[in-house]
Each structure stands twice: as structure tokens, then as C-alpha cells.
Design a protein around this motif. Sequence first.
Motif, mmCIF file in Angstrom:
data_model
loop_
_atom_site.group_PDB
_atom_site.id
_atom_site.type_symbol
_atom_site.label_atom_id
_atom_site.label_comp_id
_atom_site.label_asym_id
_atom_site.label_seq_id
_atom_site.Cartn_x
_atom_site.Cartn_y
_atom_site.Cartn_z
ATOM 1 N N UNK A 163 0.919 -1.249 -0.064
ATOM 2 C CA UNK A 163 0.157 -0.031 0.068
ATOM 3 C C UNK A 163 0.863 1.310 0.049
ATOM 4 N N UNK A 164 0.656 2.111 -1.084
ATOM 5 C CA UNK A 164 1.577 3.327 -1.112
ATOM 6 C C UNK A 164 0.603 4.497 -0.859
ATOM 7 N N UNK A 165 -0.767 4.273 -0.973
ATOM 8 C CA UNK A 165 -1.763 5.399 -0.690
ATOM 9 C C UNK A 165 -2.866 5.031 -0.082
ATOM 10 N N UNK A 175 -7.555 -4.525 -2.366
ATOM 11 C CA UNK A 175 -7.287 -3.644 -1.552
ATOM 12 C C UNK A 175 -7.300 -2.054 -2.208
ATOM 13 N N UNK A 176 -7.081 -1.084 -1.523
ATOM 14 C CA UNK A 176 -6.914 0.249 -2.134
ATOM 15 C C UNK A 176 -5.297 0.800 -2.020
ATOM 16 N N UNK A 177 -5.104 1.593 -3.018
ATOM 17 C CA UNK A 177 -3.741 2.151 -2.899
ATOM 18 C C UNK A 177 -2.522 1.581 -3.197
ATOM 19 N N UNK A 245 9.915 4.990 -8.354
ATOM 20 C CA UNK A 245 10.889 5.440 -7.583
ATOM 21 C C UNK A 245 10.667 5.357 -6.069
ATOM 22 N N UNK A 246 9.439 5.732 -5.847
ATOM 23 C CA UNK A 246 8.955 5.690 -4.486
ATOM 24 C C UNK A 246 8.834 4.201 -3.727
ATOM 25 N N UNK A 247 8.116 3.415 -4.678
ATOM 26 C CA UNK A 247 8.297 1.970 -4.322
ATOM 27 C C UNK A 247 9.518 1.309 -4.021
ATOM 28 N N UNK A 248 10.434 1.613 -5.065
ATOM 29 C CA UNK A 248 11.480 1.028 -4.915
ATOM 30 C C UNK A 248 12.266 1.437 -3.688
#
Length: 340
Positions: A163-165, A175-177, A245-248
Motif C-alpha cells: 500500500x503506497x496510498x 485492496x486500495x492504494x 521510484x517511491x516504491x523502490x
Amino acid sequence: MSTENLAVGIDIGGTKIAGGVVDGHGRILRRSFRPTPGRSAALTEDSIAEVVSELSDGDAHMPVGVGAAGWINRSGSHVLFSPHLAWRDEPVRERLESKMNRQVVLNNDADAAGWAEHRFGAARGEELSVCLTLGTGIGGAIMFGNSILRGSFGVAGEFGHQTLVVDGHRCPCGNRGCWEQYASGNALGREGAELVRLDSPRAHSLREACHADPAKVSGAMVTALAVNGDPACMELIDEMGRWLGRGISNLVAVLDPGVVVIGGGTRVCFYLPGRTGGGLLPAVTAGARLPAVCSRCTSRAWLGCRADRRCGLGPVARVTRFLRMRTIRFIAFSRSKSAT
């Protein structure tokens, strides 16, 4: 041609089934493709059998490796769940072996790509590496030592569903995000369709390409227009890269891999034409937001569909090195010869 030491590799994604005959050195000798037949498990299995029959020339002794986009149990017998395919806790290996009358090895598609990168590609020699496959969604694999890290139930590496958001876009997993809702082919298509739906003046080329029908917009369409220099689609690629990039950065913080290899279908926009600092690679660098990180150099490596060797796409990679607190990070990007 002698079929000794040859195998058929099948990659099943949300939009296509790709197959190849592979030798013991990871070289692709023949290839075949089919569209993934919608949401029908039976038709998907029929299409797999057709590709295998075509590639093996009727040789029933040639073994088959199948990489499926979904959660595979530890024994490799069942697809437990696939957000983009029709299987729901089904004995896919047994059904394929019965249908084709030959040995089948069933694995997660990203795990297969990660293993191929470990043996033949950009992760060779690394003790710990991560492989990401960008396509309809985001697949992932963790290589540790000389094995795939599968987790307690066989589903480790489903990075696309972190989940990023909070309360973000709804994902097919329920799921969401999820990360893949912001950095995948589906995400590109959704954002492009939204531009057309809003009748944005910046989406002129996209509107023409889809004949003003938002339902016809796809990630492949956005990618192709971005490669040809369309400003709106180039911006969508940049945005996807920042999310990537944020997930990495999360993966690097938790796992500390020696290399992160990026392959799959959404690979062609590393750098965008006529635009300094534009494209997936610069955007990933900007989005990573790791402390004291600077881009050090870019070099070539073999990977990807050499990493996706099982699905038969051509290799050529870019390896971007990052320095972080005196530790070398590699982010390797594979590039196919054609947009997929």
C-alpha cells in the motif's frame, strides 16, 4: 535441430501469452505469442497448449516451464489467486500436464524472471537481488544466495500490492492504494483515459488515437505516443516513474539488495526523445528520495527478457548506479525491441 537440453518457456501475463524454446545457456531459439483470452481459465490453458505444441514441433519429451502472473503455492501445483487472470485456487499444473501429456513446472512469472536474471542477466554474482516486472501490474521476486525467496506460503515478492496510498485507487486484488495502481501499464491507461474523459486540450493526440473513446486507451497506447514525443503522454510516463521510484525506495530500505532489476512489458521509455531529464529512468531517480543518493553512472548489462528468458523477448539493459551511505545500489532497466 536436436531437442536435447531444450525446454519450452511460457509467460502468462494479463494481456498476452509469450512462449519460447530455450537452451541450457538461456538462448531463445524460437518464439510464439498469443493474446491472453480474457477471463476464461479453460481458454487460457488451451492457448498455452497451442503455444507449446507449436514451439515443440510435437516433441512430447520437451519439458515446459510456465510463469504465471499470480500467487503460486510453495509446491508449484496451484495458482492460488491472480488479480489479472481467471485462476482462483486451481490445480493448474495438473491440468496442463494432463492436457499436454508432458512434464510442467509452474512458477510465478516474476520469480521466473528473477531466476533468469540471477543466472544469465543483470543480477549475476549478487548475493541478494530484487527483480520487478512492469506490465499490467507489478510483479516481484527476491533472489537470496542461489535460490528464490518464496516466503512461508510461496507468495513472497508481491511488491505491487504494497500500500503506497491509504484509501487510494481500488486494486483488482481487493485492496486500495496498491503500488501497481500508480506505476504499471494499467495505471498509464487509466490516467490517459482520464485525460480523454476530461476533454483536456493537452490530450489531442491521445484523443485521436482512441477515437475519443476513453475505454480504448491502454498503457501501450500511452507508451507509444510518449516515445513519439507527445507531451501529455510523456508527462504520464514521468509521473509513473516517480511512483516507481517511491516504491523502490521502500524495497531498498527493507531488503538492502545489491541490484534491483526492472523488466516486463512497460520498459521502453527509459529516456524520452528531445527532452533532457525526461523518461522513466530520470523520474525513478527523482522519485526514490533516498538520503544522500546521487546518480553515478549508466552502463549496459544483459538482462530482462534474457531475464524474461522464459518468455522470449530480446535483452539490452541499462544499469543505473546509485551511491547511498557508501553502498552501491544498482537499478537495472531492460529494454525490449518492441513496445509490449
